[in-house]
Design an enzyme around this catalytic site. Structure first.
Site, PDB file in Angstrom:
ATOM      1  N   GLU A 190      23.426  36.744  37.808  1.00 26.06           N
ATOM      2  CA  GLU A 190      24.475  35.747  37.571  1.00 26.06           C
ATOM      3  C   GLU A 190      24.133  34.395  38.210  1.00 26.06           C
ATOM      4  O   GLU A 190      24.526  34.127  39.344  1.00 26.06           O
ATOM      5  CB  GLU A 190      25.833  36.234  38.108  1.00 26.06           C
ATOM      6  CG  GLU A 190      26.953  35.256  37.794  1.00 26.06           C
ATOM      7  CD  GLU A 190      28.299  35.645  38.399  1.00 26.06           C
ATOM      8  OE1 GLU A 190      29.287  34.958  38.124  1.00 26.06           O
ATOM      9  OE2 GLU A 190      28.349  36.646  39.148  1.00 26.06           O
ATOM     10  N   LYS A 218      24.818  37.357  33.405  1.00 23.55           N
ATOM     11  CA  LYS A 218      26.198  36.862  33.438  1.00 23.55           C
ATOM     12  C   LYS A 218      26.126  35.344  33.596  1.00 23.55           C
ATOM     13  O   LYS A 218      25.654  34.841  34.625  1.00 23.55           O
ATOM     14  CB  LYS A 218      26.993  37.506  34.582  1.00 23.55           C
ATOM     15  CG  LYS A 218      28.455  37.031  34.633  1.00 23.55           C
ATOM     16  CD  LYS A 218      29.314  37.901  35.524  1.00 23.55           C
ATOM     17  CE  LYS A 218      30.735  37.358  35.597  1.00 23.55           C
ATOM     18  NZ  LYS A 218      31.660  38.259  36.299  1.00 23.55           N
TER      19      LYS A 218
END
Length: 300
Positions: A182, A219
């Site tokens: 992420e 992500k």
């Protein structure tokens, strides 16, 4: 062992191909008071960290046990470490998620953000990561999540963030878990679109360099350019590309997400928007159900 392998494969197929989204229930120390305040639990309701985490556990348990929190629309859920170690109705939370809800459990493993350098915040060191990963595997966790933040279109900062994410990601994959990488791009960045273009290039290079068969999920902040990350979603080592809400309202996040058909949601604040501790069960379940349906529809 065969049962364990078949469960892993079932969970993998669900995350890779299932219809729905990943719920982010992983607020940690720094973000917990804000999450509780939005839920109507103010700081005078607890006097220390243990009591604060008891309150957030009650909040998460209410979400997880709600009728609409099920495999019909939710593929996975990301937990904070203390939540992984906790139980609902005497059942460990990761086991409860999978066996009662059909939802695949993930664990947030980062220890927060380092100070900003070169327009980005890398992750703080994780010296105890191997021990945490071993506990996660034993607890029935399928994958992990770790967050960095990119504040501006600075090539050095973005390169460093991606290099660190993938280095740790390989360590996580070696432990038998699927890492969600992420590198969030701040939605308020004045150079968000430019940062996203650099980030895409760096992610593609890092994915191409992965040992064959090393699976990761990504992500990412919903990009300014619709479909920017589509070809990353098609990369052979990418299990799924999920989107963070990043501070957008639920409606804004869902509208932007719906323009990116190869991304699904992994929302935190947007999932809990409008929920309050004082609601009756009927009010609460209706509000949460409406949020879940909205996020699910945007993820299709």
């Amino acid at each position: 062992m065969a049962q364990e392998t078949s469960t892993k494969q079932e969970q993998f197929d669900r995350i890779a191909k299932g219809k729905g989204f990943i719920a982010a229930l992983d607020q940690s120390g720094g973000s917990t008071p804000k999450a509780l305040a939005l839920y109507g639990v103010m700081e005078d309701a607890y006097s220390n960290d243990d009591e604060m985490f008891d309150e957030i556990q009650k909040m998460r348990a209410r979400i997880i046990t709600a009728p609409d929190f099920s495999s019909d629309k939710i593929l996975g859920a990301i937990l904070f470490e203390k939540t992984m170690d906790n139980a609902i109705d005497g059942i460990p939370v990761p086991v409860y998620l999978w066996e009662k809800c059909g939802v695949v459990p993930f664990l947030k493993v980062d220890k927060g953000l380092a100070d900003e350098q070169d327009g980005a915040q890398m992750m703080k060191p994780m010296p105890d990561l191997d021990a945490l990963l071993a506990r996660a595997v034993a607890a029935g966790i399928f994958g992990t999540k770790m967050r960095s933040v990119i504040k501006e279109a600075n090539e050095t900062g973005i390169k460093n963030v991606v290099a660190q994410q993938f280095e740790v990601g390989k360590q996580i994959a070696a432990a038998g878990l699927v890492p969600i990488i992420e590198p969030e791009v701040d939605i308020h960045s004045a150079t968000k679109a430019e940062a996203e273009a650099i980030l895409k290039t760096e992610l593609k290079a890092a994915l191409d360099a992965l040992p064959s068969g090393t699976k990761v999920a990504l992500k990412l902040t919903i990009p300014n350019e619709a479909g920017l990350y589509d070809d990353l979603a098609d990369h052979p080592e990418v299990v799924r590309v999920v989107a963070l809400s990043g501070g957008y309202s639920t409606d804004d996040a869902c509208a932007k997400l719906s323009q990116n058909p190869k991304m699904i949601a992994s929302f935190s604040r947007a999932l809990t928007e409008g929920l309050n501790v004082s609601m009756s069960d009927a009010e609460y379940n209706a509000a949460l159900g409406a949020n879940i349906s909205k996020i699910y529809d945007a993820s299709l």
